[in-house]
Design a protein around this motif. Structure first.
Motif, short mmCIF file in Angstrom:
data_model
loop_
_atom_site.label_atom_id
_atom_site.label_comp_id
_atom_site.label_asym_id
_atom_site.label_seq_id
_atom_site.Cartn_x
_atom_site.Cartn_y
_atom_site.Cartn_z
N GLN A 174 0.84 -1.20 0.00
CA GLN A 174 0.00 0.00 0.00
C GLN A 174 0.87 1.25 0.00
OE1 GLN A 174 -2.58 1.18 3.52
NE2 GLN A 174 -4.12 0.40 2.11
N ARG A 175 0.65 2.09 -1.01
CA ARG A 175 1.40 3.34 -1.15
C ARG A 175 0.42 4.45 -1.56
NH1 ARG A 175 4.59 -0.42 -4.12
NH2 ARG A 175 6.74 -0.68 -3.39
N PRO A 176 0.68 5.69 -1.16
CA PRO A 176 -0.20 6.80 -1.56
C PRO A 176 -0.27 6.94 -3.09
CG PRO A 176 1.28 7.50 0.19
CD PRO A 176 1.75 6.15 -0.24
N GLY A 177 -1.48 6.93 -3.63
CA GLY A 177 -1.67 7.16 -5.06
C GLY A 177 -1.46 5.96 -5.95
N VAL A 178 -1.23 4.77 -5.37
CA VAL A 178 -0.91 3.59 -6.17
C VAL A 178 -2.00 2.54 -6.05
CG1 VAL A 178 0.75 1.72 -6.54
CG2 VAL A 178 1.57 3.99 -5.86
N GLN A 179 -2.43 1.99 -7.19
CA GLN A 179 -3.37 0.87 -7.21
C GLN A 179 -2.79 -0.25 -8.06
OE1 GLN A 179 -6.64 0.24 -5.68
NE2 GLN A 179 -5.75 -1.72 -6.32
N ALA A 180 -2.62 -1.41 -7.46
CA ALA A 180 -2.14 -2.58 -8.20
C ALA A 180 -3.33 -3.39 -8.70
CB ALA A 180 -1.26 -3.44 -7.29
N TYR A 181 -3.18 -3.96 -9.90
CA TYR A 181 -4.20 -4.82 -10.50
C TYR A 181 -3.59 -6.18 -10.82
CZ TYR A 181 -7.00 -0.58 -11.08
OH TYR A 181 -7.71 0.57 -10.86
N ARG A 182 -4.20 -7.21 -10.28
CA ARG A 182 -3.79 -8.60 -10.52
C ARG A 182 -4.56 -9.10 -11.74
NH1 ARG A 182 -4.98 -10.34 -5.74
NH2 ARG A 182 -7.04 -11.13 -6.34
N VAL A 183 -3.88 -9.18 -12.89
CA VAL A 183 -4.55 -9.46 -14.16
C VAL A 183 -4.62 -10.96 -14.43
CG1 VAL A 183 -4.43 -9.09 -16.66
CG2 VAL A 183 -3.83 -7.23 -15.09
N ASP A 184 -5.79 -11.39 -14.83
CA ASP A 184 -6.01 -12.80 -15.16
C ASP A 184 -5.51 -13.07 -16.58
OD1 ASP A 184 -6.83 -15.42 -15.19
OD2 ASP A 184 -8.94 -14.96 -15.60
N GLY A 185 -4.17 -13.04 -16.73
CA GLY A 185 -3.57 -13.22 -18.05
C GLY A 185 -2.06 -13.17 -17.94
N SER A 186 -1.39 -12.92 -19.07
CA SER A 186 0.06 -12.89 -19.13
C SER A 186 0.58 -11.46 -19.12
CB SER A 186 0.54 -13.57 -20.42
OG SER A 186 0.15 -12.80 -21.55
N PHE A 187 1.91 -11.31 -19.05
CA PHE A 187 2.49 -9.97 -19.17
C PHE A 187 2.13 -9.35 -20.51
CE2 PHE A 187 5.90 -7.38 -20.99
CZ PHE A 187 5.84 -6.29 -20.14
N ASP A 188 2.14 -10.15 -21.57
CA ASP A 188 1.79 -9.62 -22.89
C ASP A 188 0.38 -9.02 -22.88
OD1 ASP A 188 4.25 -10.33 -24.05
OD2 ASP A 188 3.56 -12.37 -24.38
N ASP A 189 -0.54 -9.65 -22.14
CA ASP A 189 -1.89 -9.09 -22.00
C ASP A 189 -1.83 -7.73 -21.29
OD1 ASP A 189 -3.33 -11.25 -23.17
OD2 ASP A 189 -3.11 -12.38 -21.32
N CYS A 190 -1.07 -7.67 -20.21
CA CYS A 190 -0.95 -6.41 -19.46
C CYS A 190 -0.40 -5.31 -20.35
CB CYS A 190 -0.03 -6.60 -18.25
SG CYS A 190 -0.61 -7.81 -17.03
N GLN A 191 0.62 -5.63 -21.11
CA GLN A 191 1.25 -4.66 -21.99
C GLN A 191 0.28 -4.19 -23.08
OE1 GLN A 191 5.72 -4.47 -23.22
NE2 GLN A 191 4.76 -6.00 -24.50
N ARG A 192 -0.48 -5.12 -23.64
CA ARG A 192 -1.47 -4.77 -24.67
C ARG A 192 -2.53 -3.84 -24.10
NH1 ARG A 192 -4.52 -8.92 -24.49
NH2 ARG A 192 -6.19 -7.71 -23.52
#
Length: 420
Positions: A174-192
């Motif tokens: 937990q950090r001020p101004g930061v939201q993490a998203y756990r994506v149901d996919g691969s890094f390539d999906d995240c990048q796309r």
């Protein structure tokens, strides 16, 4: 003044500030400088990496940052040591450039912290959402670098189950101004998903902090020049652990600027599309597979597009190598037993590539602290390295993470609904 053009040729040239804040060109391409200037003649004698940075980066930023402001950004961002360790024994001539002494124990701190300083100067508190797709270390470096800076919101996307537990604890801290998203996919999906959001026309100011952003790429040039200056190399082969090819691209830019690199060795894991290309095969473009060196699990490396434009002759002085998981574990054991040095799995891939290459001297980029991968080090050596205090803190603090489907629409909806 230097301008930056799209790799796809469908957008007007822009200044450094415009390229930095946009992240990606309107035609979907990546920004590249219209030329690579020669390194300053006195690069061997600079007193610090921050001083070196003022001279090396001055042509790129033009008059959009004064020398005083540029020096201030670099002094704050690069306030940690950048040592080169010469291995002994049968590894004579092998020099490990340790890039993991920043706040998140990863080489990504160089680009992320400097980029945060650049953006803070240019936006002066104006609201901006920074998007970052990560296969391990980029997300925590960006979150650390931007957290708490006025006006910035950070969205970190990482592939569920495909980063180490230690990396995940850093990503979701937990950090001020930061939201993490756990994506149901691969890094390539995240990048796309990040690229799609940047060109979607959403009613938000968006930018990207992956190495698709030239503002994160340029600071990574500095440690190559610094290592050559400190080590006194007349020439050397440079071996780089590779995933999205940002680290390699930064090194190539120093070579094009006159750094006396003999050859680059692109060290990959089983995601070996780029080594196959260097050997005469097709362009990389397959779906990524999971490995022990997870930050390199990239099937479609974004910066390949930059390399094709900036260095079309790269096959003449770049070779590739692919190392299996078994080879990675064997490399960790071999290096430790023969030298006492403990590499993380990504650095172990590069060290194995350097061992096979045999050219000396060779500079090997060590991209992460081994304690970020305790399970893998234990698998190789039977014990876990002691984590630095920062990693201990991240492992025990509160979390801030949400699940996210691997679709462009899901991310864009989350950014709109999550707006302050």
């Amino acid at each position: 003044m230097m301008t930056f053009a799209s790799t796809r040729g469908g957008a007007l040239p822009v200044t450094f500030r415009e390229a930095l804040l946009a992240g990606i060109a309107p035609d979907g391409g990546l920004y590249v400088p219209d030329f690579v200037p020669r390194l300053p003649q006195y690069w061997q004698t600079c007193a610090s990496i921050a001083d070196l940075g003022v001279s090396v980066l001055r042509p790129y930023v033009g008059d959009e940052l004064t020398n005083e402001k540029l020096a201030k950004v670099l002094s704050k961002a690069l306030s940690f040591p950048v040592p080169t360790v010469a291995l002994g024994g049968g590894w004579k001539g092998v020099h490990v450039l340790e890039l993991f002494h920043g706040p998140t124990q990863s080489f990504k701190d160089f680009g992320a912290r400097t980029m945060a300083g650049f953006m803070e100067n240019f936006l002066e508190g104006e609201a901006c959402t920074i998007l970052v797709a990560t296969s391990g270390d980029t997300g925590s470096a960006v979150a650390s670098g931007f957290s708490g800076v006025k006006g910035f919101r950070i969205a970190v996307l990482y592939p569920d189950g495909q980063v180490s537990p230690t990396q995940e604890s850093q990503l979701t801290a937990q950090r001020p101004g930061v939201q993490a998203y756990r994506v149901d996919g691969s890094f390539d999906d995240c990048q796309r998903m990040v690229k799609a959001a940047l060109t979607s026309g959403m009613p938000l100011r968006l930018s990207a902090a992956n190495s698709i952003n030239v503002g994160r790429l340029l600071p990574q040039m500095l440690y190559y020049v610094w290592a050559f200056a400190c080590s006194g190399f007349e020439t050397a082969t440079v071996c780089v652990p590779c995933g999205n090819l940002g680290n390699l691209t930064a090194g190539v830019m120093t070579f094009l600027g006159g750094l006396p690199v003999r050859r680059f060795v692109a060290a990959h894991n089983a995601n070996n599309g780029f080594p196959r290309y260097l050997a005469g095969g097709p362009e990389p473009g397959t779906r990524s597979v999971r490995t022990l060196s997870n930050a390199m699990d990239v099937g479609v490396p974004s910066n390949f597009e930059r390399l094709k434009v900036m260095a079309p002759e790269m096959r003449d002085w770049t070779t590739g190598c692919s190392v299996s998981d078994a080879g990675t574990l064997a490399s960790i054991r071999r290096v430790y037993e023969e030298t006492g040095y403990v590499p993380d799995p990504h650095t172990a891939v590069a060290l194995e590539a350097a061992r096979e290459n045999q050219e000396r001297p060779v500079l090997v980029c060590a991209t992460a602290h081994p304690a970020k991968f305790p399970e893998i080090i234990e698998q190789a050596l039977g014990w876990r390295p002691t984590p630095p205090d920062m990693l201990k803190t991240a492992a025990t603090g509160p979390r801030c993470v949400l699940p996210l489907a691997a679709t462009d629409a899901a991310l864009q909806e989350a950014l709109i609904t999550g707006r302050d």
